[in-house]
Design a protein around this motif. Structure first.
Motif: not given
Length: 406
Positions: A106-119, A270-282
């Protein structure tokens, strides 16, 4: 605290709120600035005009004007920064899907950064009231962020040795350092309180309780992980391997219980939301975009982003090396080292905002309040063991000095 110092705190806070109201481009920030500036001005007048009880009246006015009124107004009307909705949505996702994280598909199909949960999962607990009972003043995550902060930070001040810890708690919560962050968003507020509590317990040589406090913080957000390493370094060099091991096992156990199930059952999410997204790798970038060096360099393109990541890793390795080569031997030095390391980390992070500086600011304020309380009670505040003691030898001859007669 002398009245003139307290007056200075409220004067600076009023100026800060006024600048936010005038120059911010965010309507939520502007609203806070307008309301808070009035509260700070009234507090300043009270502390200057009423010598007997002006300080207490000023604390009440600033606490209500800068925190309770704007937070209550915004919570009742759903005015909030996106991270509040992210926390609330993570609780909904947890209740319906057994995980607080959206799946990678579902994250791959979105452009909304608020779909991610970095916490990390403990942060989701603050969103459960809204997920269970719907929108409302008392179900707003910011209300529970604030309640936890007041209780935990007040207890951290008490265990740290601060004089009059609850007045200190009200003062700190009323200043823009906490009030601004909490009224508009607040996800960092409870976590920094647990960091202060963890170091207060390290100061008191309570490794199990310190591990519990810092473990909870580390299970809220990855920003707390450097604090665990710094606390471990203090315990290892000051109290020995056994105490350090007890602390480490306790902290890791808390993180394992809180994060482990989601890491085992939904590792990619977990990796996609809490690691890759905060580091700008998503494939979607974070909205945290304050004009700090790391963000500005990352915005120049892939090469700039890679340079930022390398610099961030290098800074982390440098801090880790300092913990090995010259570990802090006292809690005050450890807190100052952590505050400096966090400042460097936030300056270099590719996705960052000025609000992150709540961490070093609150840690330093807690430390100053704790040291001040210990000194005021006549306690012997042990100097930093890393500073060599004055030598009894001298190259110069000394002579006695006769005091003049009164």
């Amino acid at each position: 605290m002398p009245r003139r110092w307290l007056a200075g705190v409220f004067a600076v806070s009023a100026l800060w709120a006024l600048l936010v109201a005038v120059f911010s481009t965010d309507s939520v920030h502007q609203l806070w600035g307008e309301i808070a500036a009035c509260g700070y001005v009234l507090a300043l007048v009270a502390v200057l005009a009423w010598k007997a009880r002006g300080a207490d009246v000023a604390l009440a006015l600033s606490f209500c004007g800068a925190l309770l009124v704007p937070l209550g107004w915004m919570a009742a009307r759903g005015l909030e920064q996106p991270e509040v909705a992210v926390v609330a949505q993570s609780a909904v996702t947890l209740l319906h899907h057994g995980t607080p994280y959206a799946d990678p598909a579902s994250l791959a199909a979105t452009r909304n950064p608020n779909s991610y949960n970095p916490y990390l999962p403990v942060m989701t607990l603050f969103g459960l009231p809204r997920a269970l009972f719907g929108d409302g003043l008392l179900t707003d995550p910011r209300v529970w962020f604030g309640v936890v902060f007041l209780v935990v930070f007040g207890y951290a001040l008490r265990r740290g040795g601060a004089g009059d810890p609850w007045r200190w708690t009200v003062l700190v919560a009323a200043t823009p350092v906490i009030a601004f962050e909490l009224a508009v968003g607040g996800t960092d507020v409870p976590m920094v309180a647990f960091l202060c509590l963890g170091f207060a317990l390290v100061w008191e040589r309570q490794p199990v309780l310190a591990g519990l406090a810092l473990g909870v913080a580390a299970a809220m957000k990855a920003t707390a992980w450097p604090a665990v390493l710094v606390a471990l370094a203090v315990l290892a060099v000051r109290d020995g391997r056994r105490q350090a091991t007890v602390f480490t096992v306790t902290a890791l156990a808390v993180v394992a219980v809180c994060v482990g199930p989601f890491l085992v059952l939904h590792p990619r999410a977990l990796v996609e939301n809490t690691i890759k997204f905060p580091l700008g790798l998503a494939h979607v970038t974070s909205q945290a975009s304050s004009p700090l060096p790391g963000h500005d360099l990352a915005e120049t393109g892939p090469v700039g982003h890679m340079i930022v990541v390398v610099l961030l890793v290098a800074a982390g390795l440098a801090v880790a090396a300092s913990l090995v080569v010259r570990p802090p031997r006292s809690v005050p030095r450890a807190v100052l080292l952590l505050a400096g390391a966090m400042t460097l980390m936030f300056v270099l992070a590719p996705s960052t905002r000025f609000g992150y500086f709540i961490y070093p600011a609150t840690l330093v304020i807690w430390l100053l309040a704790a040291l001040g309380g210990r000194v005021a009670r006549g306690e012997q505040v042990t100097p930093d063991p890393d500073v060599p003691a004055a030598s009894s030898r001298t190259r110069w001859r000394t002579r006695s000095v006769t005091r003049p007669a009164a």
